[in-house]
Design a protein around this motif. Structure first.
Motif, short mmCIF file in Angstrom:
data_model
loop_
_atom_site.label_atom_id
_atom_site.label_comp_id
_atom_site.label_asym_id
_atom_site.label_seq_id
_atom_site.Cartn_x
_atom_site.Cartn_y
_atom_site.Cartn_z
N GLN A 238 0.67 -1.13 0.11
CA GLN A 238 0.10 -0.28 -0.09
C GLN A 238 0.83 1.45 -0.01
OE1 GLN A 238 -3.19 0.15 3.07
NE2 GLN A 238 -4.25 -1.23 2.29
N ALA A 239 1.86 0.85 0.56
CA ALA A 239 3.02 1.88 0.03
C ALA A 239 3.30 2.35 -0.52
CB ALA A 239 3.94 2.56 1.89
N GLY A 240 3.50 1.65 -1.40
CA GLY A 240 3.99 1.90 -2.80
C GLY A 240 5.40 0.93 -2.52
N LEU A 241 6.27 0.73 -1.79
CA LEU A 241 7.39 -0.23 -1.62
C LEU A 241 7.55 -0.76 -2.30
CD1 LEU A 241 8.15 1.29 2.11
CD2 LEU A 241 8.53 2.71 -0.29
N LEU A 242 6.09 -2.03 -2.85
CA LEU A 242 6.43 -3.57 -2.56
C LEU A 242 5.56 -3.64 -3.95
CD1 LEU A 242 6.38 -5.62 0.25
CD2 LEU A 242 8.32 -5.33 -1.26
N LYS A 243 5.25 -3.87 -5.05
CA LYS A 243 4.46 -4.54 -5.78
C LYS A 243 3.76 -5.90 -5.69
CE LYS A 243 6.91 -4.39 -9.82
NZ LYS A 243 8.15 -3.79 -11.00
N SER A 244 2.90 -7.06 -6.18
CA SER A 244 3.09 -7.95 -5.84
C SER A 244 1.96 -8.59 -7.50
CB SER A 244 2.26 -7.97 -4.82
OG SER A 244 1.33 -7.94 -4.73
N ILE A 245 2.34 -9.46 -7.58
CA ILE A 245 0.99 -10.30 -9.12
C ILE A 245 1.05 -11.82 -8.52
CG2 ILE A 245 2.02 -8.55 -10.88
CD1 ILE A 245 3.84 -11.30 -11.54
N TRP A 246 -0.70 -11.65 -9.06
CA TRP A 246 -1.01 -13.63 -8.48
C TRP A 246 -0.31 -14.19 -9.92
CZ3 TRP A 246 -2.87 -15.34 -4.18
CH2 TRP A 246 -3.82 -14.32 -3.61
N MET A 247 1.00 -15.47 -9.28
CA MET A 247 0.88 -16.10 -10.47
C MET A 247 1.03 -17.79 -9.38
SD MET A 247 4.57 -14.79 -10.27
CE MET A 247 5.31 -16.40 -11.89
N THR A 248 0.94 -18.67 -10.75
CA THR A 248 0.15 -20.19 -10.16
C THR A 248 1.11 -20.90 -10.55
OG1 THR A 248 -1.77 -19.86 -12.01
CG2 THR A 248 -0.72 -21.97 -10.90
N ALA A 249 1.90 -21.31 -8.98
CA ALA A 249 2.86 -22.01 -8.31
C ALA A 249 2.69 -23.83 -8.82
CB ALA A 249 2.91 -23.14 -7.05
N ASP A 250 4.08 -24.65 -9.09
CA ASP A 250 4.01 -26.42 -9.57
C ASP A 250 2.59 -26.83 -9.43
OD1 ASP A 250 5.70 -25.20 -11.36
OD2 ASP A 250 7.39 -25.54 -9.17
N SER A 251 2.06 -26.83 -7.71
CA SER A 251 1.08 -27.26 -7.32
C SER A 251 -0.50 -27.05 -7.81
CB SER A 251 1.54 -27.22 -5.64
OG SER A 251 1.05 -25.19 -5.83
N GLY A 252 -0.04 -25.94 -8.61
CA GLY A 252 -1.09 -25.98 -9.00
C GLY A 252 -2.59 -24.91 -8.44
N LEU B 138 -11.77 -11.77 8.74
CA LEU B 138 -11.44 -10.89 7.99
C LEU B 138 -12.34 -10.22 7.40
CD1 LEU B 138 -8.14 -12.21 6.06
CD2 LEU B 138 -8.22 -10.50 7.74
N SER B 139 -14.00 -11.35 7.66
CA SER B 139 -15.20 -10.81 6.47
C SER B 139 -15.21 -9.06 6.65
CB SER B 139 -15.61 -11.51 7.29
OG SER B 139 -16.71 -11.16 8.51
N PHE B 140 -14.80 -8.47 7.38
CA PHE B 140 -14.87 -6.75 6.91
C PHE B 140 -14.63 -5.86 5.95
CE2 PHE B 140 -10.54 -7.39 9.77
CZ PHE B 140 -9.74 -6.58 8.09
N ASP B 141 -13.57 -6.79 4.88
CA ASP B 141 -13.17 -6.14 3.94
C ASP B 141 -13.76 -7.83 3.02
OD1 ASP B 141 -11.51 -5.76 1.82
OD2 ASP B 141 -10.13 -4.38 2.70
N ARG B 142 -14.28 -7.85 2.07
CA ARG B 142 -14.25 -9.58 1.13
C ARG B 142 -13.48 -9.48 0.71
NH1 ARG B 142 -19.12 -12.11 1.75
NH2 ARG B 142 -21.15 -10.63 2.65
N SER B 143 -11.94 -8.26 -0.23
CA SER B 143 -11.83 -9.07 -1.19
C SER B 143 -10.17 -9.16 -1.11
CB SER B 143 -11.51 -7.74 -1.84
OG SER B 143 -10.76 -6.34 -1.41
N LEU B 144 -10.15 -8.24 0.72
CA LEU B 144 -8.82 -8.65 1.64
C LEU B 144 -9.17 -9.79 2.18
CD1 LEU B 144 -5.95 -7.75 2.61
CD2 LEU B 144 -7.80 -6.93 4.97
N SER B 145 -10.54 -10.68 1.99
CA SER B 145 -10.21 -11.87 3.16
C SER B 145 -10.37 -12.87 2.01
CB SER B 145 -11.98 -11.74 2.80
OG SER B 145 -12.53 -13.21 4.01
N ARG B 146 -10.68 -12.67 0.93
CA ARG B 146 -10.46 -13.74 -0.02
C ARG B 146 -8.91 -13.64 -0.69
NH1 ARG B 146 -15.15 -11.71 -2.56
NH2 ARG B 146 -13.65 -10.23 -3.75
N ARG B 147 -8.00 -12.63 -0.86
CA ARG B 147 -6.33 -12.37 -1.03
C ARG B 147 -5.88 -13.28 0.12
NH1 ARG B 147 -3.12 -7.15 -2.33
NH2 ARG B 147 -0.92 -8.39 -1.84
N VAL B 148 -6.24 -13.32 0.94
CA VAL B 148 -5.37 -13.25 2.13
C VAL B 148 -5.27 -14.36 3.03
CG1 VAL B 148 -5.09 -13.22 4.64
CG2 VAL B 148 -5.60 -11.06 3.64
#
Lengths: 118, 172
Positions: A60-74, B13-23
């Motif tokens: 949130q502070a802009g110090l990291l960025k992230s993306i979803w990836m799929t692991a070998d496990s699926g 984490l149900s106070f924030d649904r998108s956060l809950s799914r992601r975490v």
């Protein structure tokens, strides 16, 4: 004293995470925890779940960025990378930490810390 | 067992649904990877260890709650600024519209209208200042990287008081 140590670690968690990511390169939460354990020689016994609020906060502070990836496990996994801002923040924190460490070392070791430039 | 833990975490984490799914997804990947890396062959024990090492779901959710609140506060602040900007544009557009249509008011209402315009103007600027101040306050409360300096005192005290000890530093 146990609680004091906990607070001590919590106060540095963001810096620890940035340092681990800087060393490991792009990594997901579990890999970051493993990197922290490996590089600290197992000295930091932190609940592993604690890493995720820190990762989200840093993103949130802009110090990291992230993306979803799929692991070998699926399974889907979120992979984090340091941004330029994160790199800069880590450099700044290293400088501050060095000054702080020198000062404490001077106090405990009886040697005078290096004079800071005016 | 892991699914039960994930359900609990998602619930906390149900106070924030998108956060809950992601975490939940992140925690699921983490826990199964920890189970896979566990040297013991016992699946149930490995799951128990993975969950224990991950930490209390409520404590983790509490940390996320602080982050979520800060994010929503910032969004609300920016939304307030946008609304104020919208009102400002609408006010200017209204004045332009009156000028374009050459709309005139009666002499009896002229004195009152002057007062209303003044109130209107000052109320707007007051709300703008309050909105911007709130926004600046919210942004300034961000603490992306906890500074070393504020806790330096605690750290120094703990270092000075601590005798050499073998056990690792702990959050627990």
């Amino acid at each position: 004293m146990q609680g004091m140590e906990g607070e001590m670690l919590k106060g540095h968690l963001d810096m620890i995470v940035l340092a681990a990511l800087s060393a490991a390169g792009p990594a997901h939460g579990y890999a970051i925890i493993e990197e922290i354990k490996r590089r600290s020689g197992g000295a930091f016994d932190l609940p592993e779940g604690t890493i995720y609020p820190a990762l989200h906060r840093l993103e949130q502070a802009g110090l990291l960025k992230s993306i979803w990836m799929t692991a070998d496990s699926g399974r889907r996994r979120r992979v984090y990378t340091l941004t330029r801002g994160g790199d800069r923040a880590l450099v700044e924190q290293r400088v501050v930490w060095k000054q702080f460490s020198d000062a404490i070392g001077g106090l405990l070791g009886g040697t005078r810390p290096r004079e800071r430039p005016a | 067992m892991i699914q039960d833990y994930l359900e609990l975490l998602a619930h906390e984490l149900s106070f924030d649904r998108s956060l809950s799914r992601r975490v939940r997804q992140e925690a699921e990947d983490h826990l199964w990877e920890a189970v896979a890396a566990d040297p013991a062959g016992n699946m149930l024990a490995a799951q128990q260890r993975a969950i224990a090492n991950f930490g209390d779901a409520r404590a983790i959710a509490a940390q996320f709650a602080v982050i979520s609140l800060a994010r929503h506060s910032r969004r609300a602040g920016f939304a307030a600024v946008l609304v104020i900007a919208g009102v400002f544009i609408a006010m200017k557009a209204r004045i332009s519209w009156y000028a374009a249509t050459q709309w005139v008011i009666s002499d009896s209402l002229r004195a009152v209208s002057g007062l209303v315009v003044q109130i209107d103007r000052y109320a707007f600027w007051l709300s703008l200042i309050i909105g911007l101040s709130a926004c600046v306050y919210i942004v300034s409360r961000r603490s992306p990287l906890r500074s070393i300096r504020p806790i330096a005192g605690n750290f120094a005290v703990s270092l000075c008081c601590a005798a050499p000890r073998p056990q690792p530093l702990s959050f627990r």
